[in-house]
Design an enzyme around this catalytic site. Structure first.
Site, mmCIF file in Angstrom:
data_model
loop_
_atom_site.group_PDB
_atom_site.id
_atom_site.type_symbol
_atom_site.label_atom_id
_atom_site.label_comp_id
_atom_site.label_asym_id
_atom_site.label_seq_id
_atom_site.Cartn_x
_atom_site.Cartn_y
_atom_site.Cartn_z
ATOM 1 N N ASP A 199 21.348 52.281 33.744
ATOM 2 C CA ASP A 199 21.348 53.633 33.181
ATOM 3 C C ASP A 199 19.891 54.067 32.992
ATOM 4 O O ASP A 199 18.972 53.291 33.230
ATOM 5 C CB ASP A 199 22.156 53.680 31.881
ATOM 6 C CG ASP A 199 21.513 52.874 30.767
ATOM 7 O OD1 ASP A 199 20.467 52.237 30.991
ATOM 8 O OD2 ASP A 199 22.061 52.875 29.651
ATOM 9 N N CYS B 23 45.365 33.556 30.456
ATOM 10 C CA CYS B 23 46.827 33.633 30.306
ATOM 11 C C CYS B 23 47.548 32.521 31.054
ATOM 12 O O CYS B 23 48.664 32.146 30.686
ATOM 13 C CB CYS B 23 47.319 35.006 30.761
ATOM 14 S SG CYS B 23 46.791 36.324 29.651
ATOM 15 N N CYS C 253 50.225 38.455 33.151
ATOM 16 C CA CYS C 253 48.817 38.407 33.571
ATOM 17 C C CYS C 253 48.516 37.117 34.335
ATOM 18 O O CYS C 253 48.953 36.033 33.943
ATOM 19 C CB CYS C 253 47.920 38.518 32.341
ATOM 20 S SG CYS C 253 46.167 38.557 32.743
ATOM 21 N N CYS D 149 45.353 35.958 34.837
ATOM 22 C CA CYS D 149 43.980 35.509 34.556
ATOM 23 C C CYS D 149 43.967 34.050 34.090
ATOM 24 O O CYS D 149 44.995 33.497 33.698
ATOM 25 C CB CYS D 149 43.311 36.421 33.521
ATOM 26 S SG CYS D 149 43.651 35.993 31.800
HETATM 27 ZN ZN LIG Z 1 45.230 37.422 30.951
#
Ligand SMILES: [Zn+2]
Length: 370
Positions: A93, A308, A303, A305
């Site tokens: 930025d 999880c 999920c 991931c």
């Molecule tokens: Zn997850």
């Protein structure tokens, strides 16, 4: 011919676009969410974990890196990619948003901003030229014009800030030297349709390789944000990427994509993770809540991931209670996965022509946060 910074739209549905934006450190698949690494690190996760999550670009903050460790030092050590060991695209930025957030500790004039450092009180000055020089030292692939973000509903202030933003955009273009960086312009104008239209028209006329939408998600209503996005979609060139700054809640990502936005960034997934909160496709939950104490299930049954797939809500709550660092890491991995997977699904839906039903299903399953 320089093949960097070419934006190719591969599929379109309504206003939504699936595209490819080429940079010196690889092509970005849009729509895209960029995790924020304020201090040249996405808090609590390693670059390798970010790669495994499928993150394509990270954002770093000019204001913070200018103060510490200093952009000259980063430059001497090979630039941000080498310094933070992230070999994929990086966006910085302009430092403007952070400087303007310093409230009493900054003074704005037409030439730039004088401010006091938030950590040692020393005095500094940013101008458009200085912001570009710092961003050239940092060496990101995408850099941003120095702009002024006004409170969204203050008409007089927005008029003044817009004029200043336009003049600063021209000065940024003039002072930018590196041809391996894409300088993006920024549209301002608060919640005022005529100002937004005027600002988008002016910024588009400067022919930046990409255009950003600033000054949203700063206190206006969702309906106001959507209305501004629709105005800018009509004015900003369709053949350049559009970047909506500071937006990252799942419903805002879907609404942005539906209105022609290609790139998003936000601290939300990493900040919430440090405050014990998990984002799912349908809601938000606080893992510190006693309801999770004996819960053997994952944060989100659907999920895929790492968190999880392996860990229970009870375990994550335990880590939070005993203040273990792994809690923030596991929640960050899950939150980033949720947003990155949502963007991949949106891209796929645009390519398959199923975006309308995807969005309808998404909004039908939104729950209140717990
Ligand atoms: Zn997850």
């Amino acid at each position: 011919m320089n093949t960097d910074f070419i934006f190719t739209i591969v599929a379109q549905q309504g206003r939504a676009r699936a595209g490819l934006f080429s940079t010196p450190h690889g092509s970005l698949q849009t729509p895209l969410f960029a995790p924020v690494g304020t201090q040249a690190t996405v808090k609590s996760v390693t670059p390798l974990q970010l790669e495994e999550l499928g993150a394509e670009m990270v954002l770093a903050n000019t204001y913070h890196l200018y103060l510490r460790p200093g952009d000259s030092l980063v430059n001497r050590l090979g630039g941000l990619h080498e310094f933070m060991q992230w070999s994929h695209p990086i966006l910085t930025d302009s430092g403007g948003f952070q400087v303007f957030s310093l409230a009493e500790n900054r003074k704005i004039d037409d030439d730039g901003v004088t401010f006091k450092s938030h950590w040692d009180g020393t005095s500094h000055r940013f101008t458009p030229e200085k912001s570009i020089a710092i961003q050239e030292n940092l060496g990101a692939d995408i850099i941003m014009a120095f702009d002024e973000c006004a409170p969204p509903d203050d008409r007089d202030y927005n008029e003044r800030a817009m004029v200043r933003t336009h003049s600063w955009a021209e000065r940024c273009l003039l002072s930018h030297r590196r041809n391996d960086q894409a300088l993006f312009g920024i549209v301002q104008g608060g919640i005022f349709p005529d100002l937004r239209e005027q600002s988008a028209g002016f910024i588009a006329s400067l022919d930046f390789p990409g255009n950003a939408i600033g000054g949203l998600s700063v206190g206006e209503t969702k309906l106001q944000m959507h209305a501004m996005l629709e105005i800018m979609d009509a004015v900003l060139p369709a053949d350049k990427p559009r970047y909506l700054m500071g937006v990252g809640a799942p419903e805002d990502l879907v609404n942005g994509v539906l209105r022609g936005v290609d790139i998003f960034d936000c601290v939300l997934p990493t900040r919430l993770a440090r405050h014990h909160a998990a984002i799912t496709r349908t809601s938000r939950l606080n893992l510190l809540n006693a309801a999770h104490q004996d819960d053997p299930g994952p944060i989100d049954e659907t999920c895929t991931c790492y968190t999880c797939q392996h860990f229970s809500r009870a375990y994550i709550r335990h880590l939070i209670i005993v203040k273990e660092m792994l809690a923030a890491t596991l929640l960050t991995l899950h939150n980033l996965h949720t947003l990155l997977q949502l963007m991949r699904d949106l891209r796929q839906a645009i390519q398959k022509g199923t975006l309308e039903s995807f969005a309808a299903d998404f909004f039908a399953t939104q729950e209140r946060s717990t």
